[in-house]
Scaffold this active site. Structure first.
Site: not given
Ligand SMILES: NC(=O)C1=CN([C@@H]2O[C@H](COP(=O)(O)OP(=O)(O)OC[C@H]3O[C@@H](n4cnc5c(N)ncnc54)[C@H](OP(=O)(O)O)[C@@H]3O)[C@@H](O)[C@H]2O)C=CC1
Ligand SMILES: N[C@@H](CC=O)C(=O)O
Ligand code: NA
Length: 429
Positions: A187, A202, A129, A198, A184, A13, A302, A102, A131
């Site tokens: 979680e 939501k 919620v 999850d 992607g 994200v 995504g 969330k 996406g």
């Molecule tokens: N993926 C999806 O489609 C969606 C995700 N979300 C939410 O968005 C959020 C992010 O998800 P997503 O992007 O998939 O997660 P990722 O695991 O892909 O990315 C997490 C990022 O946070 C960094 N990070 C995590 N913990 C730490 C820490 N303790 N200190 C420093 N950096 C940290 C990681 O660093 P590094 O890169 O160095 O490892 C990474 O860059 C979550 O809350 C998820 O529930 C919501 C909607 C959709």
């Molecule tokens: N892991 C979640 C990401 C978005 O919130 C999903 O699959 O819906």
């Molecule tokens: Na939304």
């Protein structure tokens, strides 16, 4: 002067959001007033899909939330800690917050929104919620004059992707989960998706917006999709249903005295609007008075889709900062003070689907019917479909029944000498 962002996280994200903000031509002109000032990550050596100058990227996330130059903290790291503490520190320091998290909002929303209201800042969470689907802002604003009766939806992209592939391609659960992780959607720990947590986070957030009270996350009943088999998907199709993981928040009585908030795999009639939502798509059906039914549909996970929601929140805050209004906007802030009372799952009144494996003896169906009758469970259909080895397979769909009564009947049936096992019990919409 540009509004300075401190972004925590550069994963799926975070990367999508930075890409969108950097590629701002042809989008809303206010995006040009944003500076990606700091980005916090765990690893400085990981290859990144976006170009950022080295002084922007740091592993010191605390420095970001304490930096007086940062106007908005964008939390895209996920997990409970240190995300919760970093959000609270940002708020204490007078910064607005955007989050996609969330898990943290559904568990610590009370603490976070109370702190934000005291500090006079906003915490926006459109991405948390559905996406990319606009659902938080519509519930806070465009639909807020309605009395909401029910909010139900497909709110987890990963499990909808898995169930769709199992249904349309007969794929195996593990292979499809690996696909969803590669894309992607899942979680960091996909257990949160697969076991319904999850979706539970939501629906708790949606319920708090629609039903005007905070929700204690522990009161939300959550059942995931691990027990859904290809056999049940095939029987459901024969009976005119598809299986979807639904998050449901609804009043159980006309007088709105009981609120049910829950997540479980559900047999949805093929003609229902939610039945045709496939793949990573999400849809949320809101029923209110006077509006009737509104369905919000779109990509639920995504990078690009979620970045759209995150960036729209950022834009909202940039506009707020630019207009410099002293008074808080009640349509952006959280106004709840109390917790809603949630009715236990045993009090739910619903239809059920159940699959039994029995010894091939005369009169088994009659004994099932009698036992169900003793607990007030009436049957809509009973099908003896075939055999699994030596065992006969019986599928029933009930009329509506109180869940507690149905479970008591099942316990008695399970103990019958002629019943080998009850491999599946699913609720029917
Ligand atoms: N993926 C999806 O489609 C969606 C995700 N979300 C939410 O968005 C959020 C992010 O998800 P997503 O992007 O998939 O997660 P990722 O695991 O892909 O990315 C997490 C990022 O946070 C960094 N990070 C995590 N913990 C730490 C820490 N303790 N200190 C420093 N950096 C940290 C990681 O660093 P590094 O890169 O160095 O490892 C990474 O860059 C979550 O809350 C998820 O529930 C919501 C909607 C959709
Ligand atoms: N892991 C979640 C990401 C978005 O919130 C999903 O699959 O819906
Ligand atoms: Na939304």
């Amino acid at each position: 002067m540009a509004v300075k962002l401190g972004i925590l996280g550069l994963g799926t994200v975070g990367t999508g959001t930075v890409q969108l903000l950097q590629d701002n031509v042809g989008r809303h002109p206010l995006l040009q007033d944003i500076e990606i000032y700091r980005v916090g990550v765990r690893s400085l050596t990981k290859p990144r899909a976006v170009e950022l100058s080295p002084e922007v990227i740091t592993t010191d996330l605390e420095a970001i939330v304490n930096d007086p130059a940062v106007d908005i903290v964008v939390e895209l790291m996920g997990g409970l800690e240190p995300a919760r503490t970093l959000i609270l520190t940002a708020i204490k320091n007078g910064k607005h917050v955007v989050t996609a998290n969330k898990a943290v909002i559904s568990r610590f929303g009370g603490e976070i929104f109370t702190a934000a209201n005291q500090a006079g800042v906003y915490v926006l969470l459109e991405a948390a919620v559905g996406g990319g689907i606009p659902v938080i802002q519509p519930l806070k604003q465009s639909l807020s004059v309605n009395r909401i009766n029910a909010i139900m939806g497909i709110v987890n992209g990963t499990t909808n992707y898995i169930l769709t592939k199992m249904q349309t391609e007969g794929s195996e659960f593990d292979d499809v989960l690996a696909d969803a992780q590669r894309l992607g959607y899942a979680e960091a720990d996909p257990t949160a998706d697969v076991d319904g947590w999850d979706a539970g986070d939501k629906i708790a957030i949606l319920a708090s917006l629609g039903f005007d009270g905070r929700i204690n996350r522990d009161d939300v009943y959550c059942e995931g999709i691990r027990q859904v088999t290809k056999t049940d998907i095939a029987y459901s199709a024969k009976l005119g249903f598809v299986i979807k993981l639904l998050g449901i928040a609804q009043h159980l009585d006309q007088d709105n005295s009981r609120l049910s908030v829950r997540v479980h795999p559900t047999l949805v009639p093929q003609t229902h609007p939610l039945a045709s939502i496939n793949g990573v798509y999400n849809a949320i059906l809101v029923e209110g008075e006077p509006i009737g039914q509104v369905m919000l549909f779109g990509p639920g996970a995504g990078a690009g889709a979620t970045a759209s929601a995150v960036s729209s929140d950022i834009l909202n805050l940039v506009a707020t900062l630019k207009t410099n209004t002293a008074k808080p906007n009640p349509l952006l802030a959280c106004r709840h003070q109390h917790y809603s009372q949630i009715t236990p799952i045993s009090e739910l009144v619903t239809r059920f689907y159940a699959r039994f494996l029995s010894k091939d003896q005369a009169g088994v169906i009659g004994r099932l019917g009698t036992c169900f009758g003793n607990y007030g469970v009436s049957l809509e259909s009973v099908v003896q479909t075939g055999f699994q080895g030596e065992l006969a397979e019986i599928v029933v769909v009930t009329h509506t029944v109180r869940e507690g009564d149905f479970r008591q009947a099942l316990a008695e049936i399970q103990a019958m000498e002629s019943i080998d096992s009850i491999p599946s019990v699913l609720r029917v919409l």
